[in-house]
Design an enzyme around this catalytic site. Structure first.
Site: not given
Ligand code: UGA
Length: 436
Positions: A212, A264, A267
């Site tokens: 993460n 995630c 935190k």
């Molecule tokens: C994240 C991880 O991707 C998972 O692998 C992990 O299991 C999870 O946390 C966890 O620890 O439970 P998640 O928080 O559901 O998953 O969402 P993500 O798709 O990772 O996005 C997180 C944030 O990053 C969002 O606000 C999204 O908009 C942002 N983001 C993501 C970007 O700004 N740019 C990107 O290229 C990708």
């Protein structure tokens, strides 16, 4: 295999349901009676695509059930997953709050009967599994058990496909007997040739945080590069495509935006920093990613203000998307919860729409936001429109109609959904993140 899942939050509910789909007999236990009652009636407390159908199917097939009674489900279980929450501690110091994990371990201990593998699924600091083991031994010295760590890598909005087709499964385990139990649990994934990494408990625990943190760094990096692109008149989308084609870098998680949010990354980056500091080390790259992320949200406020001619006072802003990402109703640490209050404070009026998150948003955002039923209503009479979350339904908006509805055609696209040239041709004053 008979498995008990403790905690019916996001991780517990998805994991329990998917394991039932694999053919195991799953009992999901939670202390909150209303939640269990609702689940028994087929009401799913979160929005996750496909989850309600999968829960109902597995309940109907007799492989999945819900209860508040731990005593009745623990003795017969061969494996027990602990999937309770590990929020940031209320002390505000960034530590993960492990109260729920330790309470679950203590309670499980008294009902263990026969060999059982206790598996930490929650994201927990290094050393937690050993502490769980100690708690169980203290509370039931004759218990026959092993403790293991099996971190989850599910993304909200895509959790079921992430579970069914993971890049890898990581297990931290010490006894061959426990390793066999966990491998049996995940047997259906062998058919798909899913790599399974079996390692030490500490390595598994730290792997989750490292994954993460690395993704958070990647996002903060591209956000900073996007900001530079704006200064030198470069295009971050082309740049991200070009660097992402290098297999060593990879194209995923290179989308700039208003900063990462969710339950995630914010935190886990904080908790990881506390873990390493306790060991006399530091992770300067992660510290920087956290700082950059906070600055990015503030930068978005300035971007909106600048587009409105230096002041948002008295201006109506139409907002498309409130959740931290699409395909979820989750508002935790959503950029909206930082950006919108800052605009309201300076006298802006906000009309907001989100396909799934508006109910949830009400407890995260100030009361004076007006919620509307569709994207076009949000744009009516607006001095500017801000696209904050890239829901699919915002990707093909009738832009001519939007322009007609707006008071002035200012479009601030914080997810780079639209093509700047095209937007300008349509007569918008347009800005994205890292592309002009
Ligand atoms: C994240 C991880 O991707 C998972 O692998 C992990 O299991 C999870 O946390 C966890 O620890 O439970 P998640 O928080 O559901 O998953 O969402 P993500 O798709 O990772 O996005 C997180 C944030 O990053 C969002 O606000 C999204 O908009 C942002 N983001 C993501 C970007 O700004 N740019 C990107 O290229 C990708």
């Amino acid at each position: 295999m008979k498995i008990t899942m403790i905690g019916t939050g996001y991780v517990g509910l998805v994991t329990g349901t998917c394991l039932a789909e694999f053919g195991h007999k799953i009992t999901c236990v939670d202390k909150i009676e209303e939640k269990i009652d609702a689940l028994k009636q087929g009401k799913i407390p979160i929005y996750e695509p496909g989850l309600d159908a999968l829960v109902n199917k597995n309940v109907a097939d007799g492989r999945l059930r819900f209860t508040t009674n731990l005593e009745e489900s623990v003795p017969s279980a061969e494996a027990i997953f602990i999937a309770v929450g590990t929020p940031t501690s209320r002390r505000g110091d960034g530590y993960a709050d492990l109260t729920y994990i330790y309470a679950a371990a203590k309670e499980v201990a008294q009902y263990l009967d026969g060999y059982t593998v206790i598996i930490d699924k929650s994201t927990v600091p290094v050393g937690t599994a050993r502490q769980v083991s100690r708690i169980i031994k203290d509370n039931n010295p004759t218990a026959d058990f092993d403790v293991a760590s099996n971190p989850e890598f599910l993304r909200e909005g895509a959790a079921i496909s992430d579970f069914m087709r993971p890049d890898r499964v990581v297990i931290g385990v010490e006894s061959p007997k426990a390793e066999k139990v966990i491998k049996d649990i995940y047997k259906p994934l062998y058919l798909l040739d899913t790599p399974l990494i079996s390692t030490t408990i500490e390595t598994a625990e730290l792997t989750k945080y490292a994954a993460n943190a690395f993704l958070a760094i990647k996002i903060s990096f591209i956000n900073e590069i996007a900001n530079v692109c704006e200064k030198v008149n470069a295009d971050v989308s082309d740049l991200a495509k070009a660097i992402g084609m290098d297999g060593r870098i990879g194209s995923k998680f290179l989308h700039p935006g208003p900063g990462y949010g969710g339950s995630c990354f914010p935190k886990d980056t904080l908790a990881l920093m506390r873990i390493v500091q306790e060991h006399g080390e530091s992770l300067r790259t992660v510290e920087a990613a956290v700082e950059v992320n906070a600055a990015q949200k503030a930068r978005m406020v300035k971007k909106i203000r600048d587009m409105l001619g230096g002041s948002e006072a008295g201006k109506t802003i139409g907002v498309l998307g409130l959740t931290f990402k699409p395909e979820t109703d989750d508002m935790r640490e959503s950029p909206a919860a930082t950006i919108l209050p800052a605009l309201l404070e300076k006298g802006a009026k906000i009309r907001a729409h989100d396909p799934k998150g508006m109910e949830e948003a009400k407890s995260y955002l100030p009361a004076d936001i007006e919620y509307v039923q569709n994207s076009y209503e949000a744009c009516e009479g607006a001095d500017a429109v801000v696209l904050l979350t890239e829901w699919n339904q915002y990707r093909a908006l009738d832009l001519k109609r939007i322009k007609e509805l707006m008071k002035s055609p200012i479009f601030i696209d914080l997810r780079n959904v639209y093509d700047p040239k095209n937007m300008k041709q349509l007569g918008f004053r347009y800005t994205g993140v890292g592309r002009m």
